[in-house]
Design an enzyme around this catalytic site. Structure first.
Site, PDB file in Angstrom:
ATOM      1  N   CYS A  74       0.971  -1.078   0.225  1.00  0.00           N
ATOM      2  CA  CYS A  74      -0.065   0.000  -0.019  1.00  0.00           C
ATOM      3  C   CYS A  74       0.915   1.134  -0.001  1.00  0.00           C
ATOM      4  CB  CYS A  74      -0.875   0.065   1.070  1.00  0.00           C
ATOM      5  SG  CYS A  74      -0.058   0.317   2.701  1.00  0.00           S
ATOM      6  N   CYS A  77       3.836   1.670   2.374  1.00  0.00           N
ATOM      7  CA  CYS A  77       4.911   1.057   2.320  1.00  0.00           C
ATOM      8  C   CYS A  77       5.938   1.942   1.668  1.00  0.00           C
ATOM      9  CB  CYS A  77       4.589  -0.124   1.449  1.00  0.00           C
ATOM     10  SG  CYS A  77       3.737  -1.478   2.350  1.00  0.00           S
ATOM     11  N   ASP A 479       2.683 -30.599 -12.735  1.00  0.00           N
ATOM     12  CA  ASP A 479       3.796 -30.931 -12.329  1.00  0.00           C
ATOM     13  C   ASP A 479       3.842 -31.406 -10.762  1.00  0.00           C
ATOM     14  OD1 ASP A 479       6.753 -31.446 -12.295  1.00  0.00           O
ATOM     15  OD2 ASP A 479       6.627 -29.778 -10.893  1.00  0.00           O
ATOM     16  N   ASP A 671       6.640 -25.390 -11.954  1.00  0.00           N
ATOM     17  CA  ASP A 671       7.423 -24.377 -11.389  1.00  0.00           C
ATOM     18  C   ASP A 671       8.910 -24.668 -11.703  1.00  0.00           C
ATOM     19  OD1 ASP A 671       8.079 -26.745  -9.945  1.00  0.00           O
ATOM     20  OD2 ASP A 671       8.694 -25.519  -8.073  1.00  0.00           O
ATOM     21  N   ASP A 675      10.141 -28.081 -16.132  1.00  0.00           N
ATOM     22  CA  ASP A 675       8.869 -27.818 -16.623  1.00  0.00           C
ATOM     23  C   ASP A 675       9.034 -26.667 -17.733  1.00  0.00           C
ATOM     24  OD1 ASP A 675       7.910 -29.604 -14.820  1.00  0.00           O
ATOM     25  OD2 ASP A 675       7.632 -27.887 -13.102  1.00  0.00           O
TER      26      ASP A 675
END
Lengths: 786, 62
Positions: A74, A77, A479, A671, A675
């Site tokens: 936000c 930050c 996967d 991931d 892959d």
């Protein structure tokens, strides 16, 4: 506080007098922060000249770098990090762009190092890493600026033309002198000209490209309508007859530009977020020379170099182990989640992680010859063969243009016979009123709204065809390691020998494993907060650990290593363990005390997600590089029917092609590095944000959270989006069918055309905005996905 | 209706001025961050407890 990392963050914020952050904070950040010491070592990398070359401008004292900030949720930050960093001595300027989460830092090299600044940022709980702004960022900025300027010209031009048009319409009713009418028309012409030639430029060039490729895309009818309406109105202005449509032309251009602009914003935002995932972090290597270790960038290694790899470090290149025994985690490359033992003479693969003890590796292959490169080549091939999808709207547009031209010719022919003087003007009114506006807005607005919804769900689409492909998906392939599971073992069962206590055995195990980097150690660490002191700890890589706890000599590790021949009874196995369970034994000098069963932990909500996908009518498959036993077990637990294990990247791709050959539209979720080729070859692919960068680069979407339940939701959104696009197209075509008879009969005046056009566009936009509602979720409707 | 001959060019001139002004705002980067500034104006930068604002008082303001 959830962890020491967060506690340190809070302390840093309060000590800095920045408590206001907590007052303004609108979104609570999630996830555990990393302990600061853990990341310090990698931050100092960025101080090295050769690393800075790629992202720092200015090499003297004054330097400037572009950073990506992670964890900004936000505006508080952005403000907090800005205040905090500006106070550091030596920082000249630090400004955060909250929209893009980018920051510009300029600092004085003599007074502060870049790593100190990065360190300060991580002290307040954000991660910053440098990136190279020259690549995408510059392109984005230029495109955005150009579109804004075009929008401004189109918008202002439209308003001015409208103002004059009101006078013209009034004149049509109340009568006005020809001179005045001519003046008003010239003024409209003056305003419309820059709109057509500057703001609508992109439509013309895109239409020209389409025609050269002999395809009829959406831009062709747009360019046609703008050009004919503008041309004819100019002609009417010159010779003082007929009708002018300058108001329709400018409005048309403006609406379309707004649609395109929204589309561009959504695209950029997705692109920027994905870019943030690709770190510029160079892999460092410790090269062994005659005078000790030198830190070099991994790309500088040549075949024959010896490198030292400490526990927890990435092996910089393919090579042979010349010294040391350890185990190596290759899960990102192969999908096998337990580390494999490597001894002198064994081959290790670049990109895998050394787990237990230091290794010396002689580099055997770098660059194009390495295993990682082979995967990348496979990836490039798969990308080149990526299935291309036809976009619905473009097909409709083709038909539309064809039909329109035929009709215009027919109308002209009829009026030439009926009333030659009006033939041209009636035909023109047909062309103007059959505005492709609704038609060409139908797709981008719906796609933008749906993409926005997806990113609120934490799914970032990076390529345009994602929604269409996802809605047509018939099969989804997962996967296993790191996607359905976390890729780290977890304790699932304990059995103890006669007279032993489970709690005590767990304490002993945790004590033995307290300093280990091995994934198995993590499993025990979860259970025991404060481990007992252990002495004389010794790790035998790939086998286990010995040590003294509470005065007893204990061993923990693989059963065949723990159980020596002189031992007594073995523990009763507690029922039947699954085939893929890792088994660890704990023993003292005389007998085996306990058996621990470990299992790769499933991500939350996997079963529900797969069930939901099945309810949506998708077939669910699993392809993994891990052993068949492990794969089958997970498949049974989550309810996947077809699961194949033991696949290399090329085999996975072949399996996927096999599905596609059978006529399936396949979505792939993965991931790891292994892959990547499959992700690229699938019709639509999703990579997990926690995975390898190569996977991100080859995926169409990135899932930011580990909630796989987002996937069925995404399928729902995509189907809804396609439905709305079809509704929009139907509406646009329907409106045109209604308006054409009116125009062809010569009843239509310019103001009617203008009203009809804007009304039809508005309907399309409103309809598309319905896509902004999130689909049914797991009880948390409008949460921001972080 | 002769007044139109003055008013219309005037309108054209004003529109051109508006476009030039807008293009200048684009070029000077005023649209780079559309979400930060409206929030940032709500943050107290003059709080004496902030680093660099001199006095560090332990007293909490309500």
């Amino acid at each position: 506080m959830c962890c020491p990392g967060c506690a340190a963050v809070a302390r840093a914020i309060v000590e800095g007098g920045l408590e206001d952050y907590y007052r303004y904070r609108t979104v609570t950040p999630t996830g555990q922060r990393e302990r600061v010491p853990d990341i310090l070592s990698e931050l100092t990398l960025y101080d090295r000249e050769e690393v800075q070359r790629s992202f720092v401008s200015g090499t003297g004292e004054q330097r400037e770098a572009a950073l990506i900030l992670e964890g900004i949720v936000c505006a508080a930050c952005a403000w907090l990090s800005e205040r905090h960093v500006k106070e550091l001595p030596g920082v000249v300027d630090f400004s955060v762009n909250y929209t893009t989460h980018r920051a510009r830092l300029s600092w004085d090299e003599t007074r502060i190092k870049l790593s100190d600044v990065l360190m300060a940022i991580s002290a307040i709980g954000y991660r910053a890493h440098p990136f190279d702004p020259s690549r995408q960022e510059g392109v984005y900025r230029q495109e955005r600026a150009r579109m804004l300027k075009q929008l401004a010209v189109a918008g202002l031009g439209m308003m001015q033309v409208m103002m004059v048009a009101v006078g013209l319409y009034a004149g049509d009713y109340g009568g006005m002198s020809p001179e005045t009418r001519s003046l008003l028309r010239w003024i409209s012409f003056a305003f419309a000209t820059p709109v057509v030639f500057y703001a609508a430029r992109t439509f013309f060039s895109a239409a020209w490209r389409d025609l050269k490729r002999r395809a009829l895309g959406m831009d062709v009818p747009v360019a046609l309508a703008v050009a004919t309406a503008y041309g004819a109105s100019t002609w009417a202005t010159l010779i003082g007859t007929g009708e002018v449509y300058f108001d329709s032309v400018t409005m048309f251009v403006f609406f379309l530009l707004v649609g395109r602009f929204l589309e561009m914003l959504a695209r950029h935002r997705a692109g920027q977020t994905v870019e943030a995932l690709v770190h510029l972090k160079p892999t460092m290597a410790r090269r062994l020379d005659r005078d000790g270790e030198t830190a070099v960038v991994a790309s500088e290694l040549i075949v024959g170099d010896s490198v030292r790899v400490r526990p927890g470090e990435v092996i910089p290149a393919d090579g042979l182990v010349t010294e040391g025994t350890s185990s190596v985690n290759e899960s990102l490359l192969t999908g096998e989640y337990l580390p494999c033992r490597r001894v002198v003479g064994d081959v290790v693969v670049g990109g895998s992680i050394n787990v237990e003890s230091p290794l010396t590796v002689r580099v055997a292959a770098v660059g194009a010859d390495s295993v990682l490169s082979a995967v990348i080549q496979l990836l490039d091939r798969a990308l080149a063969e990526k299935p291309r999808l036809a976009i619905v709207a473009d097909r409709v547009a083709g038909w539309f243009v064809g039909g329109l031209l035929l009709m215009a010719i027919g109308v002209y022919a009829f009026w030439s016979w009926y009333d030659p003087a009006r033939a041209f003007w009636v035909t023109l009114s047909v062309l103007v009123v059959t505005c492709p506006c609704a038609l060409s807005l139908a797709m981008p607005v719906a796609l933008t709204a749906a993409t926005g919804t997806l990113s609120r769900l934490g799914l970032l689409a990076t390529r345009g065809h994602v929604l269409e492909a996802l809605s047509r998906t018939t099969d989804i392939v997962f996967d296993k390691t790191g996607t359905l599971t976390y890729g780290r073992p977890e304790l699932v069962g304990v059995a103890v020998a006669e007279g032993e206590d489970i709690e005590r055995c767990l304490c002993w195990a945790a004590a033995l494993e307290q300093d280990s980097e091995h994934p198995v150690a993590q499993a025990f660490r979860v259970y025991i907060d404060t481990p007992l002191p252990a002495t004389a700890l010794f790790a035998e890589p790939g086998s286990g650990i010995t040590g003294q706890v509470e005065g007893r000599q204990l061993r923990i590790g693989r059963p065949d290593w723990v159980a020596r021949t002189d031992m007594m009874a073995e523990p009763r196995s507690f029922g039947v363990g699954a085939a893929e369970d890792g088994v660890v034994w704990l023993a003292d000098e005389t007998r085996v005390l306990a058996e621990f069963r470990l299992r790769d932990r499933l991500r939350p909500g996997v079963s529900q997600a797969i069930e939901a996908l099945r309810v949506l009518g998708l077939r669910v498959h699993m392809l993994s590089g891990d052993t068949q036993a492990a794969v089958t077990d997970v498949a049974q637990r989550v309810g996947v029917n077809e699961a194949i294990g033991g696949l290399a990247p090329a085999d996975k791709l072949a399996a996927l092609r096999h599905l596609q050959a059978a006529g399936a539209t396949v979505a792939m979720v993965g991931d790891g590095v292994n892959d990547a080729p499959v992700l690229a070859g699938a019709d639509v692919s999703v990579a997990l944000a926690s995975g390898a960068q190569l996977a991100h680069a080859s995926a169409d979407m990135v899932l930011l959270s580990d909630r796989l339940l987002r996937l069925p939701q995404a399928v729902v959104v995509s189907r809804r989006c396609l439905r709305i696009v079809k509704q929009n197209l139907t509406w646009a075509v329907g409106y045109n069918l209604m308006a054409v008879p009116l125009a062809a009969s010569g009843w239509l005046t310019p103001w009617m055309a203008a009203i009809g056009m804007s009304a039809s566009s508005l309907v399309v936009v409103m309809n598309a905005l319905r896509l902004r509602d999130l689909p049914e979720t797991d009880g948390k409707g409008r949460e921001a996905a972080v | 209706m002769t007044i139109l001959y003055l008013l219309l060019p005037l309108a054209v001139f004003l529109a051109i001025l508006a476009i030039v002004a807008f293009i200048w705002t684009v070029k000077s980067g005023q649209y780079d961050d559309m979400d930060g500034p409206p929030q940032r104006m709500l943050m107290d930068d003059d709080d004496p407890r902030l680093p660099g604002n001199g006095v560090r008082r332990a007293k909490r303001r309500p």
